[in-house]
Motif scaffolding. Structure first.
Motif, short mmCIF file in Angstrom:
data_model
loop_
_atom_site.label_atom_id
_atom_site.label_comp_id
_atom_site.label_asym_id
_atom_site.label_seq_id
_atom_site.Cartn_x
_atom_site.Cartn_y
_atom_site.Cartn_z
N ARG A 159 -9.45 -2.36 6.92
CA ARG A 159 -9.44 -1.97 5.51
C ARG A 159 -8.39 -0.89 5.30
NH1 ARG A 159 -14.55 -3.36 6.91
NH2 ARG A 159 -15.69 -4.72 5.47
N PRO A 192 -12.62 5.60 0.51
CA PRO A 192 -11.51 5.37 1.46
C PRO A 192 -11.68 6.14 2.77
CG PRO A 192 -10.67 5.74 -0.75
CD PRO A 192 -12.13 6.05 -0.80
N LEU A 193 -12.26 7.35 2.68
CA LEU A 193 -12.50 8.11 3.91
C LEU A 193 -13.51 7.38 4.79
CD1 LEU A 193 -12.01 10.71 5.53
CD2 LEU A 193 -13.96 11.71 4.31
N THR A 228 -6.17 2.11 4.01
CA THR A 228 -6.41 3.39 3.35
C THR A 228 -5.41 3.56 2.22
OG1 THR A 228 -7.13 4.34 5.45
CG2 THR A 228 -6.59 5.88 3.67
N ASN A 272 -14.04 4.14 4.91
CA ASN A 272 -13.38 2.98 5.51
C ASN A 272 -12.47 3.40 6.67
OD1 ASN A 272 -14.60 1.20 3.73
ND2 ASN A 272 -12.91 1.27 2.27
N GLN A 273 -11.73 4.49 6.46
CA GLN A 273 -10.82 4.96 7.51
C GLN A 273 -11.60 5.38 8.75
OE1 GLN A 273 -9.13 9.03 7.53
NE2 GLN A 273 -7.15 8.02 7.18
N ARG A 274 -12.63 6.19 8.57
CA ARG A 274 -13.39 6.69 9.72
C ARG A 274 -14.21 5.58 10.37
NH1 ARG A 274 -12.53 12.17 9.93
NH2 ARG A 274 -10.57 12.42 8.77
N ASN A 293 0.81 -1.21 0.00
CA ASN A 293 0.00 0.00 0.00
C ASN A 293 0.85 1.26 0.00
OD1 ASN A 293 -2.75 1.14 0.22
ND2 ASN A 293 -2.00 1.94 2.16
N PRO A 341 -7.10 10.82 2.62
CA PRO A 341 -7.86 10.15 1.55
C PRO A 341 -8.39 11.19 0.56
CG PRO A 341 -8.53 9.34 3.71
CD PRO A 341 -7.66 10.53 3.95
N ARG A 368 -13.18 2.50 10.67
CA ARG A 368 -12.22 1.81 11.54
C ARG A 368 -11.95 2.63 12.80
NH1 ARG A 368 -6.83 2.39 12.04
NH2 ARG A 368 -6.62 3.57 10.10
N ARG A 427 -2.77 4.89 -0.49
CA ARG A 427 -1.84 6.02 -0.50
C ARG A 427 -1.49 6.35 -1.95
NH1 ARG A 427 -2.42 6.99 4.91
NH2 ARG A 427 -1.40 5.43 6.19
#
Length: 659
Positions: A646, A501-502, A648, A504-506, A298, A496, A508, A650
Motif C-alpha cells: 500500500r 497512511p501511517l 504511502t 499502512n506504512q507501519r 504517487n 505521513p 508493511r 506524498r
C-alpha cells in the motif's frame, strides 16, 4: 588450438605428405554452416537444435531422471544490441558460458539460441543443489564486469529452470516462461517454472471470499488469539487441573518488559560512543551514482523538487543521478523531467516497464550505473549537499555500506508528522548508532544508504519482501559485508500526515520484518559469518521484536484471570512493590530514549523540545500500543497471505526550520 577454433593440429615435425593430404581434405570438404554444427567450433556451445537433441536423449534415459534444465537471459540484451548490433548477443552468451564452465557446479552441457540465451543442462543433481549452483552463477555474473564489444559492461542474468522430472518436448519453452518472470524482477534469484506462468489458473471463489473476511476480522482475531485463548487456558488449567499457570506467566511478562526496557537503555548508552566518521577519505573521490526509486503517480507533486535537490549536491567527481520509476500511464510531470534531463546531462531518466515495486526499479538501475558507489533514495528525499562526500569517507576506509540519518522535513504539517519526526530521531540518532556499536553490525534502512556498486550488483533487492532493504542487509551481512551507521549523514524526507497512511506504512514495515525474521534468523544463527555478539543482536532484532507485541498483551488475560479468581478487580493488590518497580522502570525507558533523541538530534530539531515531550507522552498512552497492534495485525496478514504493497501518499512540504 582446437579449442580456439583450429580445424586441425599437427606437430611441427609432421610428415609433409601427411600435411598436404590433410590440407587437400580440408579444401575439398563440403562447407557446413556453423549453425548446423553440433558444437560451435569457437565456443564449444551446442546450437539450439542440437541442444534439444541432447535434452531429448537425456529425457529418454531409463530410470530416475534427476537433474535440471536452465535457460539464462540477460536483462541488458536489447539495449546492448541497439548500441552494438546483433552480434553482441553471441558475445554475451560466450561470456555467460565462460562463467558457467569456470564454476562447474554440474553444468554438463551448454547451448545457445539465436536470441542469445544460454541453455544449461544439469543432469544427475537434485533441485536444491541445482538452485544453489544457479544462484551462485547468477551472483557471479552480476558481480563481474565483462568486456563486450570493447566496452566494460555489467550484466543482469535472469535464470529460469525446471526439473528434468517435469520436462517434456516443451521444456525449453517452459524454462523460457520462467526466464520472463525472472526478468521482471531482476533480483538474480533463479525462478522455477510453474504452470501459472503460462496460463493463470482461476482463483477459487471460496478463497476470494474467506480471505477478505478474515482480514476484515483480523483485529478481533488478534484479540481472540492474544487474549481470549490464553484466558481460557488459564481458567481451564486452574479449574480442571488446579494449576495456577497465570502466576508464572505473569512474571515472564514482567521479565520481558524489563528486558525490553533494558535493551532500549543499553542502546541509548552505546549511542553516545558510536563510531565517528573518518576525518578524510582514504582514497580520492571516485565517480558516484544516486538512484532515486519512484512510483511516479504517487510522487508527481514532489519529484521535480527532489531531482533539483540532487542536482545541487556538492561532489568533487562525476555524479550521475538515475531516476528509476514506474508509472501505469504517461504523466505531465514526465515532460518536466525530460526538460531537466536535457538541461543537465547528469540526470538519467529510467522508466522501468512492468515494474510493480521499488525493488524492481532499483534492480533495473543497478546494472546501468557507472559510479563506484551508489546512494539509494526514495523519491521524497533531499540529501544534504555533502552527503556523497561523507559517504565515501566511510566506504574508502573498508566499509561496504553506510546508512545515514533520515530527518523528517514536514513536521509542521500535523501532529502525526511531528510524532514521526521525533520518532525518527529516536531511531536514527539513538537506536541505529547504539545498536551498531552494541552488536557490531549496522542496517541499511532503505533510503539514504550508500553501497559499493559491486556488492549491490551481487545482492540486489528482492521484490517479494515487503522490507527489501532489511532482507538485502541480512544477505549482505551473511556475505561478510561491513555496514556503518552515521547520524551526521543527513537526508530529509516526508512523513505521513494522517493516521491511516501511517498505519499502512507501519503495517508493511512490521510484516516485512516478520518475513525477514522467518527467512533469515535460523540461517544466521547457524552461519559462521556472524560472531556470537552479532548473533545476539540478531536474536533481539529479528526474534525478540516479533515475540514482544504478543508477550506484552498477556498482561490482559492474566489480569482478567486474577480478577475472576479474586472475585473482582477491586480485590486485587495493585501495590505490589515488584510490579510497581517494573512498571516504573519500563516507563522510564521510553522517556530516557526520547531525552537522548532530543540531545542527539539535529540543531533544527533540538530547538523543537515540545515535539519530543509530546512524543514521549503520546508514545506512553497511545503510540507504543498502536505499533504493537500493527505488529500483531501484520502477523495475521502474513499468515493469511496478504502481501499487498500500500503506497504511502506524498505531498509537497516545506522543510523544518528553526523558530
Amino acid at each position: 588450438m582446437l579449442r580456439s577454433g583450429a580445424d586441425d593440429c599437427l606437430p611441427e615435425a609432421a610428415d609433409p605428405v601427411e600435411l598436404s593430404a590433410r590440407i587437400a581434405a580440408k579444401l575439398h570438404r563440403v562447407p557446413v554452416p556453423v549453425d548446423r554444427l553440433a558444437l560451435d567450433p569457437r565456443t564449444g556451445l551446442y546450437s539450439a537444435p542440437h541442444f534439444q537433441a541432447e535434452l531429448d536423449r537425456e529425457l529418454r534415459r531409463p530410470g530416475r531422471r534427476d537433474g535440471v534444465l536452465a535457460v539464462v537471459a540477460v536483462a541488458e540484451a536489447d539495449t546492448l544490441e541497439e548500441r552494438f548490433g546483433a552480434r553482441v548477443r553471441r558475445e554475451v552468451t560466450e561470456r555467460l558460458a565462460a562463467v558457467a564452465e569456470r564454476l562447474g557446479n554440474g553444468s554438463d552441457r551448454l547451448g545457445r539460441d539465436e536470441e542469445g540465451r544460454l541453455y544449461v543442462l544439469m543432469p544427475g543433481v537434485d533441485e536444491e543443489t541445482a538452485r544453489r549452483a544457479l544462484t551462485e552463477f547468477a551472483t557471479t555474473v552480476a558481480g563481474t564486469r565483462f568486456v563486450v564489444a570493447d566496452e566494460n559492461v555489467r550484466l543482469t542474468p535472469a535464470v529460469g529452470w525446471l526439473p528434468l522430472a517435469d520436462a517434456d518436448g516443451r521444456a525449453v519453452e517452459r524454462a523460457g516462461d520462467a526466464v520472463a518472470e525472472a526478468l521482471r524482477h531482476g533480483d538474480l534469484r533463479p525462478v522455477r517454472y510453474e504452470p501459472w506462468m503460462r496460463a493463470v489458473a482461476p482463483r477459487r471463489r471460496a478463497r476470494r471470499v474467506v480471505r477478505p473476511l478474515l482480514l476484515a476480522l483480523s483485529p478481533l482475531l488478534a484479540l481472540l488469539i492474544g487474549v481470549g485463548v490464553p484466558f481460557a487456558l488459564y481458567e481451564q488449567a486452574y479449574t480442571v487441573l488446579g494449576w495456577d499457570v497465570a502466576s508464572p506467566v505473569y512474571w515472564v511478562v514482567v521479565a520481558g518488559l524489563v528486558l525490553s526496557a533494558s535493551l532500549i537503555l543499553l542502546e541509548c548508552l552505546f549511542s553516545l560512543d558510536a563510531p565517528t566518521r573518518p576525518a578524510a577519505p582514504a582514497q580520492p573521490y571516485p565517480p558516484a551514482s544516486a538512484v532515486i526509486a519512484a512510483y511516479l503517480p504517487n510522487e508527481a507533486a514532489t519529484i521535480v523538487d527532489t531531482v533539483e535537490s540532487f542536482l545541487r549536491l556538492d561532489y568533487p567527481n562525476e555524479l550521475e543521478i538515475v531516476l528509476a520509476y514506474n508509472t501505469p500511464h504517461a504523466l505531465p510531470v514526465e515532460d518536466a523531467l525530460r526538460e531537466i534531463a536535457r538541461r543537465d546531462r547528469r540526470l538519467v531518466l529510467l522508466p522501468v516497464p512492468g515494474s510493480t515495486s521499488k525493488a524492481q526499479n532499483v534492480n533495473a538501475a543497478v546494472s546501468r550505473v557507472r559510479g563506484e558507489f551508489v546512494g539509494i533514495f526514495d523519491a521524497d528525499h533531499h540529501p544534504a549537499p555533502d552527503a556523497f562526500r561523507h559517504a565515501w569517507d566511510w566506504l574508502s576506509h573498508g566499509y561496504d555500506v553506510v546508512q545515514g540519518h533520515c530527518v523528517i522535513r514536514n513536521g509542521d504539517s500535523s501532529w502525526v508528522a511531528r510524532q514521526v519526526a521525533a520518532e525518527f530521531e529516536t531511531i536514527y540518532a539513538v537506536s541505529h548508532p547504539g545498536r551498531t556499536r552494541l552488536y557490531g553490525f549496522g542496517i541499511f534502512g532503505g533510503s539514504n544508504g550508500f553501497w559499493r556498486t559491486d556488492l549491490l550488483a551481487r545482492t540486489r533487492m528482492h521484490g517479494s519482501m515487503l522490507t527489501e532493504d532489511i532482507d538485502s542487509t541480512l544477505r549482505a551481512l551473511t556475505e561478510g559485508a561491513r555496514i556503518a551507521t552515521d547520524r551526521t549523514l543527513i537526508s530529509r524526507e516526508l512523513a505521513p500526515t494522517r493516521l491511516k497512511p501511517l498505519w499502512n506504512q507501519r503495517s508493511r514495515w512490521a510484516q516485512g520484518w516478520l518475513q525477514v525474521s522467518l527467512r533469515h534468523l535460523y540461517r544466521a544463527l547457524r552461519s559462521p559469518s556472524f560472531t556470537r555478539r552479532q548473533k545476539t543482536g540478531l536474536v533481539v532484532l529479528l526474534g525478540w521484536r516479533e515475540v514482544q507485541p504478543w508477550l506484552s498483551l498477556q498482561i490482559l488475560p492474566i489480569l482478567f484471570h486474577s480478577a475472576v479468581r479474586a472475585g473482582g478487580a477491586d480485590r486485587i493488590d495493585w501495590a505490589t512493590p515488584a510490579c510497581l518497580l517494573a512498571f516504573a522502570f519500563t516507563l522510564s525507558a521510553g522517556f530516557t530514549q526520547t531525552a537522548f533523541a532530543g540531545r542527539l538530534a539535529l540543531p533544527e530539531l533540538r530547538a523543537r523540545r515540545g515535539w519530543f515531550w509530546r512524543h514521549a507522552l503520546i508514545s506512553t498512552v497511545f503510540y507504543t500500543h498502536f505499533k504493537n497492534i500493527v505488529a500483531r495485525q501484520s502477523h495475521l496478514k502474513e499468515l493469511l497471505g496478504d502481501r499487498r504493497w500500500r503506497v504511502t501518499p506524498r505531498a509537497a512540504a516545506e522543510a523544518v526550520g528553526q523558530r
